[in-house]
Structure formats: C-alpha cells, structure tokens
Design an enzyme around this catalytic site. Sequence first.
Site, PDB file in Angstrom:
ATOM      1  N   LYS A   1     -13.162   1.604   5.841  1.00 55.34           N
ATOM      2  CA  LYS A   1     -12.454   2.888   5.953  1.00 55.34           C
ATOM      3  C   LYS A   1     -13.400   3.952   6.491  1.00 55.34           C
ATOM      4  O   LYS A   1     -13.053   4.724   7.376  1.00 55.34           O
ATOM      5  CB  LYS A   1     -11.917   3.321   4.577  1.00 55.34           C
ATOM      6  CG  LYS A   1     -10.690   2.565   4.127  1.00 55.34           C
ATOM      7  CD  LYS A   1     -10.364   2.827   2.673  1.00 55.34           C
ATOM      8  CE  LYS A   1      -9.220   1.917   2.212  1.00 55.34           C
ATOM      9  NZ  LYS A   1      -8.991   1.943   0.775  1.00 55.34           N
TER      10      LYS A   1
ATOM     11  N   GLN B   1      -9.873   4.417  -4.766  1.00 56.11           N
ATOM     12  CA  GLN B   1      -9.719   2.986  -4.493  1.00 56.11           C
ATOM     13  C   GLN B   1      -9.285   2.245  -5.764  1.00 56.11           C
ATOM     14  O   GLN B   1      -9.898   2.389  -6.831  1.00 56.11           O
ATOM     15  CB  GLN B   1     -11.049   2.416  -3.955  1.00 56.11           C
ATOM     16  CG  GLN B   1     -10.992   0.971  -3.535  1.00 56.11           C
ATOM     17  CD  GLN B   1     -10.118   0.722  -2.296  1.00 56.11           C
ATOM     18  OE1 GLN B   1      -9.913   1.596  -1.467  1.00 56.11           O
ATOM     19  NE2 GLN B   1      -9.589  -0.479  -2.189  1.00 56.11           N
TER      20      GLN B   1
ATOM     21  N   ASP C   1      -2.597   8.151   0.184  1.00 55.29           N
ATOM     22  CA  ASP C   1      -2.023   6.850  -0.178  1.00 55.29           C
ATOM     23  C   ASP C   1      -0.504   6.912  -0.358  1.00 55.29           C
ATOM     24  O   ASP C   1       0.162   5.876  -0.377  1.00 55.29           O
ATOM     25  CB  ASP C   1      -2.605   6.382  -1.526  1.00 55.29           C
ATOM     26  CG  ASP C   1      -3.772   5.432  -1.352  1.00 55.29           C
ATOM     27  OD1 ASP C   1      -3.755   4.635  -0.401  1.00 55.29           O
ATOM     28  OD2 ASP C   1      -4.703   5.500  -2.185  1.00 55.29           O
TER      29      ASP C   1
HETATM   30  N1  GUN Z   1      -6.633  -1.186  -3.137  1.00 53.61           N
HETATM   31  C1  GUN Z   1      -6.026  -2.108  -2.341  1.00 53.61           C
HETATM   32  N2  GUN Z   1      -5.199  -1.510  -1.462  1.00 53.61           N
HETATM   33  C2  GUN Z   1      -5.258  -0.170  -1.713  1.00 53.61           C
HETATM   34  C3  GUN Z   1      -4.639   0.969  -1.128  1.00 53.61           C
HETATM   35  O1  GUN Z   1      -3.825   0.891  -0.195  1.00 53.61           O
HETATM   36  N3  GUN Z   1      -4.989   2.168  -1.664  1.00 53.61           N
HETATM   37  C4  GUN Z   1      -5.865   2.284  -2.687  1.00 53.61           C
HETATM   38  N4  GUN Z   1      -6.128   3.508  -3.156  1.00 53.61           N
HETATM   39  N5  GUN Z   1      -6.457   1.237  -3.255  1.00 53.61           N
HETATM   40  C5  GUN Z   1      -6.163   0.023  -2.760  1.00 53.61           C
END
Ligand code: GUN
Length: 281
Positions: free
Chosen positions: A52, A96, A119
Amino acid sequence: MIIIDGKKTAADLRLNLKTEVDNLKKKFNKVPGLTVILIGEYAPSKIYVRNKEKSAEEIGLKSEIVKYPKTVDEKTVLEKIYELNQDDTVSGILVQLPLPKHIDNKKVIDAINPRKDVDGFHPNNVGNLSSGYKSSIPCTPLGCYLLIKNIEPNLSGKKAVVLGRSNLNGKPMTQLLLKENCTVTITHSKTKNLKEECLKADILVVAVGIPKLVKGDWVKKGTIVIDVGINKTDKGIVGDVDFDEVSKSAKAITPVPGGVGPMTIACLLKNTIECFKRSLV
Ligand code: GUN
C-alpha cells in the site's frame, strides 16, 4: 474466454490517479495523505501494508505507517485515531485488520471520522452505500465491480451470485450489484445446494477462503467469474475457484494471483483521493 488482467487494469487506474494527484497538487498546492495503522507482526498484513505504501508513494500521495506492537492497548490506538481525525494533512485513515483479540474492532472502526474512512467500514458509510447515497466503498468489492463493468458495462437484469457474506466483501459487493439492477443472491456456509445456486449465475463473485471450492460443473457457460480468494497451499497460492476447470465454461475469469488483488490497492488509492476531494468542499 477472457482471463481478466487485474494487474494491467490496476496499472491503468493508478496512471489515471497519478495524473489526478498531479492536477490536485497544481490547483491546491497540497496532496492527499493516507495513514495506515499496523498492529503486530502478522506477516500477510505487513506485506499488504508495504505494498500500500509503495503504491501510494508511486502516484504521489503522502503516505505514513503508524506501527504498534501487538500488546498495544486499545486506548492508545483510539487516541491516535482521534489525533489523525483532526490532522488536515491526513485525508484517509486505514486500520489494518485483523486486530489483536484484546482490541475491539467495532470501537476502532467507529472512531474513524467517516469522511476519512478509506475502507468504507464505518457504519455511516455502510448505511450510505446500502441507501444508495454517496459513500466510501470497500476496496475489494469496488475492485471486483470495476473488473466486472470492464467486461460487461450493462449489468441490468443479470443474475449475480455472491459467495460469502463478510462485511469486507460479500455484503458491500451485493449492494454494488443491486445498484446495477442485478438480481442478487448472497450465499454462505449454511446455504443449501450451493452448487445449484452458482449454476444460475451470470456473474459469480467468490470470497469464502476455501481453496478451489468452485468446480467446473458449478458454473454455466458464459458466466463472469471473480475470485477474491487468496489461499496458501502446498502447491502455492490458489483462489476459491478451480481455475483450470472453471475457465473451460466461463466467459471471463480472474486469475489468482493477478486478478482482484492488484485492484484492491488501486481502489484504496482511489478512495484516498475521493476523501481528499470531499474534504475540500
Ligand atoms: N485486511 C485484509 N483486507 C483488508 C482491508 O481491505 N482493509 C483493512 N483495513 N484490513 C484488511
């Protein structure tokens, strides 16, 4: 049969987003900022977060990672979120998942300012999406949606089947398909006759975390198949769909890896830019 190239579609999207960031920078003399909170040492989370950060920097976003050990207390995390909510240089906040057991997911998600919720997990955004109002849309289903629309721009009246009812994917995916006038069936681990339900699909989106669950005889000819699964097996990474079998009948199918995965991160960048633009008005 089309093998949907998520890598290429995501690269094209990132290129467009980079141009948008350049233009925003010229116009407003500032850039969108994304802050990710990473707790603990869970290896897949560390890989996602690194990817990311790399992608955000590549398109010119300001990117920051706040790291905590897995023993961090909930209050420290919540206070950090309150601080980031007030920080004008932070357009988007992502915590996360999964979180350590002693930290309450709901409290953490609810603490994020919905206008910075890249998100789309905050209840305000979930509600807005299901009511058809403007909202942040969770990155994985948004990526799936964009891939489907590339193949089939007019989804009206199509029969869509979603496997998996998670808040991260299945539920928001259903809302997006419904908005496109699909007839949507959402299925899950307690669904009876799963194979028969899948056989009705013109569009099949699978996110269950079971390696190669969907077999060749579960999919009728001409279906668009989107595989969200990423499963580590002895034979490497495989999806929730048996690619070799299903690709024989599908009209289009995403590979794993190289399908949905790259789109998820590109959509996170897109959401960060959207949050920035909304903060200007
Ligand atoms: N962990 C796995 N996929 C995601 C996601 O799309 N967002 C977040 N915040 N954590 C994750």
